[in-house]
Design an enzyme around this catalytic site. Sequence first.
Site, mmCIF file in Angstrom:
data_model
loop_
_atom_site.group_PDB
_atom_site.id
_atom_site.type_symbol
_atom_site.label_atom_id
_atom_site.label_comp_id
_atom_site.label_asym_id
_atom_site.label_seq_id
_atom_site.Cartn_x
_atom_site.Cartn_y
_atom_site.Cartn_z
ATOM 1 N N CYS A 1 -2.881 7.133 35.143
ATOM 2 C CA CYS A 1 -3.449 6.573 33.911
ATOM 3 C C CYS A 1 -2.753 5.276 33.506
ATOM 4 O O CYS A 1 -3.100 4.662 32.504
ATOM 5 C CB CYS A 1 -3.386 7.600 32.795
ATOM 6 N N HIS B 1 -10.646 7.247 26.961
ATOM 7 C CA HIS B 1 -9.632 7.094 28.001
ATOM 8 C C HIS B 1 -10.276 6.999 29.378
ATOM 9 O O HIS B 1 -10.258 7.953 30.155
ATOM 10 C CB HIS B 1 -8.658 8.273 27.923
#
Lengths: 387, 111
Positions: free
Chosen positions: A86, A335
């Site tokens: 991420c 996200h």
Amino acid sequence: MRGVSIIGIGTTPFGILEGKSLKEIATIACNEAIKEAGIEKEAVEAFYLGNFISGILLGQETIAPLVANSLGLPKQVPCTKVEGACCSSGIALRQGYLLVAAGLANFVLVAGVEKMTSATTEKNTEGLASAFDQETEGQTGLTFPGFFALIARRHMHQYGTKIEHLALVSVKNHGNSTANPRARFRKKATVEEVMASRMVADPLKLYDCCSISDGAAAAVLCPSDIAHQFSRKPIDILASAHTTGFSTTYEMDDPTILMATVMAAKKAYEMARLFPQDIHVAELHDCFTIAEIVDSEDLGFFEKGKGGFAVEDGLTQVGGKIPINPSGGLISKGHPVGATGLGQVYEIVKQLRGEHENQVRNAGIGLSHNLGATGQVCTVHIFKRRG
Amino acid sequence: MNMPGEERLTLLRCAGCGALHVPPKVLCPKCGHEVLLEHSASGLGNIYTFTTIWVAPEAFKKQVPYEIALVQLEEGIKVTARINKKPEETLQIGKPVKFLRKNNLGYWFEL
């Protein structure tokens, strides 16, 4: 080393971008950043693209040249995909920064992209879980909500953090994104709604978790001494730090502290010659509500164990001591894992230009914090407006 | 779940610095020594933290809900493990657990 500045930014909204491919959204964000910078595509000397799971979810790899060709970048431009879960596009920014700072290139395009919503939640959970060590912890069926749930329960045990503190992070971030046109969720949430949402990994519930999203974000970097020729409001990068943490939870002495963040923050503050209290606005990696609390402590905004209480006291709201995630953060803005790091930078640049929809008054210095996997990867960047 | 597997908890001890590690390790990441010796652990420990997984990766979907804990071993290091919990049992930080087996899902402990 030369100073490096941001002269152009671009993004898609984060959320469900139905009918739009990974290549398409990355191209849109990159094109916008190049146009905003006011440079010709031919001026771009290198391209770094952050992405995490397009190989697993879409069967699409080699995406940096793919996007470069879609964009029409000259063929002599080296195009590189970078991956750090991420934190992938935080690393893309860092790589571009290094190239310009070293004097090896003048104009570098950096971007991040992810296309997630065309796959099921289980497929996404599986793709994300590929960031665990598959020889050890990955075998158990641990998930990322599960990893942060382990941290949450320990944080509550050690410091008296309450489940309501976690809920308040979600409430704040949902409230913040009502103003953000790039956010996936634009509706306020209440503590009761967060607490009543379905369990994902006990004690974390659906509203404690970031949302699977599509999205892309990009920026154009150049040397600080020529940045004013291209932008009325260039944003200077005062610090760029990139660190490594443990690959497995069980090897951490105390999993309520993510050492990669602590070290990246220390390096970044030293490089910028600033202290945590000098930061006016921060976009940090709230992949889960507990993550925002832990990050806010590891970045030095609050003493370890006090992060939850700081949220309760309103210190992290816009207008508070240190506004955290005025964009809505990963929880409410969304996200798209490979795009998140540069999505945060997009929001900080808007803040420092004084152009944000949820503006922090007189924001002059901003920080972005991007985290990957079990805190295995971390980047921290500090930005400053001129004048 | 009565799946076959290893019945003993085996760790690795670095022949150089004595540090204990959860296998596999190629070398000791602490001191760099390349000789790691098998070390039989007592299998006793307590729950350091835990969670119940309700949303699982595709391959684990049918096992939901399942318990995962960080177990603090008597030997001083931690290990991530599945907990074989009976419906009437509740998990709590600090509760003693003992090693059950190791199989394709990693380590299993029980209360």
